[in-house]
Enzyme design. Structure first.
Site, PDB file in Angstrom:
ATOM      1  N   GLY A 168     -26.982 -96.331  46.880  1.00 15.45           N
ATOM      2  CA  GLY A 168     -26.192 -97.245  46.062  1.00 15.45           C
ATOM      3  C   GLY A 168     -27.024 -98.409  45.574  1.00 15.45           C
ATOM      4  N   ARG A 211     -28.638 -89.594  44.022  1.00 15.66           N
ATOM      5  CA  ARG A 211     -28.647 -88.906  45.303  1.00 15.66           C
ATOM      6  C   ARG A 211     -29.195 -87.505  45.064  1.00 15.66           C
ATOM      7  NH1 ARG A 211     -26.043 -92.509  48.431  1.00 15.66           N
ATOM      8  NH2 ARG A 211     -24.439 -93.803  47.423  1.00 15.66           N
ATOM      9  N   ASP A 213     -29.658 -96.819  54.782  1.00 14.85           N
ATOM     10  CA  ASP A 213     -30.082 -95.939  55.866  1.00 14.85           C
ATOM     11  C   ASP A 213     -30.404 -94.528  55.390  1.00 14.85           C
ATOM     12  OD1 ASP A 213     -27.459 -95.356  55.277  1.00 14.85           O
ATOM     13  OD2 ASP A 213     -26.739 -95.451  57.343  1.00 14.85           O
ATOM     14  N   THR A 226     -28.854-102.940  50.324  1.00 20.55           N
ATOM     15  CA  THR A 226     -27.497-102.421  50.310  1.00 20.55           C
ATOM     16  C   THR A 226     -26.519-103.580  50.453  1.00 20.55           C
ATOM     17  OG1 THR A 226     -25.829-101.175  51.584  1.00 20.55           O
ATOM     18  CG2 THR A 226     -27.777-101.906  52.776  1.00 20.55           C
ATOM     19  N   ASP A 259     -23.785-103.473  51.853  1.00 22.86           N
ATOM     20  CA  ASP A 259     -23.004-103.313  53.078  1.00 22.86           C
ATOM     21  C   ASP A 259     -23.542-104.122  54.257  1.00 22.86           C
ATOM     22  OD1 ASP A 259     -21.510-101.425  51.638  1.00 22.86           O
ATOM     23  OD2 ASP A 259     -22.808 -99.788  52.288  1.00 22.86           O
ATOM     24  N   ASP A 285     -25.520-103.212  56.559  1.00 22.22           N
ATOM     25  CA  ASP A 285     -25.315-102.387  57.746  1.00 22.22           C
ATOM     26  C   ASP A 285     -26.598-101.763  58.301  1.00 22.22           C
ATOM     27  OD1 ASP A 285     -25.785-100.642  55.657  1.00 22.22           O
ATOM     28  OD2 ASP A 285     -24.109 -99.302  56.111  1.00 22.22           O
ATOM     29  N   ARG A 303     -18.499 -99.626  53.428  1.00 24.98           N
ATOM     30  CA  ARG A 303     -18.513 -98.368  54.194  1.00 24.98           C
ATOM     31  C   ARG A 303     -17.876 -98.593  55.568  1.00 24.98           C
ATOM     32  NH1 ARG A 303     -23.975 -95.051  54.179  1.00 24.98           N
ATOM     33  NH2 ARG A 303     -24.682 -96.914  55.238  1.00 24.98           N
TER      34      ARG A 303
END
Length: 319
Positions: A11, A72, A103, A125, A127, A129, A171
């Site tokens: 992303g 992707r 990740d 990202t 996120d 995360d 996410r």
């Protein structure tokens, strides 16, 4: 090392362009040839590789998204696809690779490292995360985008005396929900990392209503579930007029904040520095405002942790 390349994968996140710029210009500073790989690992397999110069990254530090594009690739998950990617890198004489992404992008870098390619990961990202770093590129901008949206929604919520449930991205991580909820004084913040009690949420809404509160804002992280379902449950149990807003991909776009531009510049430059030192299999990050690096394998084996102290503070302040 004479030739390196940079790609963005997964992303997109605001600040990725600033990181690409840092990689290219730090590389030029050390008299390296720098190549851009377009469309992530898919483009690597297909040989979408171009030499970049200083002008290639001019006037991009303020732009959201990624000038290298992203995609992707199911093919890259296969041994055959990975072999094609390695062949392309060798064909262009590329000795080191900087991978900017999350990740999944780092796991792709692991595969190339296993084939003898030197690679460094840069966490990009919204996120936030990625274990091992306090912040990832794009997170701060995404939070500010959410805050801006909540501020606008609050105006309408107040005017119509409504309860608004706002679903944000992330996410399986609740960082965006937590930081934006705390910053905007949300009545309740619902994240995957913390247990929530619907009875307590309802009680808090009703308590506020009794003391004359005209509106309420509830933030729901997408990793918990649908904000629409939460909205229906709240309306059924309270009878309050309720509206749901799913912010969606607006959170990924926009000009990066100063924090994200500086962070991306620092991380991109450090990635090149590590390659020049002969290192591989590392990811760069930031802890306590200091740039650090750690083993990618170790980082990906850890579990992302949200700051539950912030969660408790948000709950206390929303009493």
């Amino acid at each position: 090392m004479k030739r390196i390349a940079v790609l963005t994968s997964g992303g997109d996140a605001p600040g990725m362009n600033a990181a690409v710029r840092a990689v290219v210009r730090k590389g030029f500073y050390h008299e390296l040839e720098v190549f851009g790989i377009y469309h992530g690992y898919s483009g690597l397999i297909n040989g979408e590789i171009e030499k970049l110069d200083l002008g290639s990254v001019g006037d991009i530090i303020h732009r959201g998204g990624t000038i290298l594009y992203t995609a992707r690739s199911d093919e890259f998950r296969t041994p055959e696809g990975q072999a094609k990617a390695v062949e392309q890198l060798q064909k262009h004489g590329i000795e080191g690779l900087v991978v900017i992404g999350g990740d999944g992008s780092f796991r792709g870098a692991q595969k190339l490292i296993q084939h003898g390619i030197a690679a460094i990961g840069v966490p990009g990202t919204i996120d936030n995360d990625i274990p091992g770093t306090d912040f990832t590129i794009g997170f701060d901008t995404a939070v500010n985008t959410v805050i801006d949206a909540i501020d606008k929604i609050r105006d309408t919520a107040t005017s119509h005396e409504r309860t608004y449930i706002i679903e944000v991205m992330g996410r399986n991580a609740g960082d965006i929900a937590l930081w934006s909820g705390l910053a905007d004084g949300a009545e309740s913040i619902i994240i995957p990392e913390a247990y929530y009690n619907m009875d307590e949420i309802i009680e808090r809404l009703e308590r506020g209503h009794k003391r004359g509160k005209k509106h309420s804002i509830i933030i729901v992280a997408e990793g918990v579930g649908s904000a629409v379902e939460f909205g229906n449950k709240i309306k059924e149990r309270t009878g309050f007029e309720t509206r749901v807003t799913v912010l969606g991909h607006i959170q990924r776009g926009g000009s990066p904040t100063a924090f994200d531009r500086v962070l991306a510049s620092r991380l991109g430059a450090e990635a090149v520095e590590l390659l020049l030192k002969g290192q591989s299999g590392r990811m760069v990050g930031i802890r306590y405002n200091q740039i650090i690096s750690l083993d990618i394998d170790e980082a990906l084996m850890q579990k992302h942790q949200v700051d539950l102290a912030l969660y408790q503070l948000a709950s206390i302040l929303a009493i």
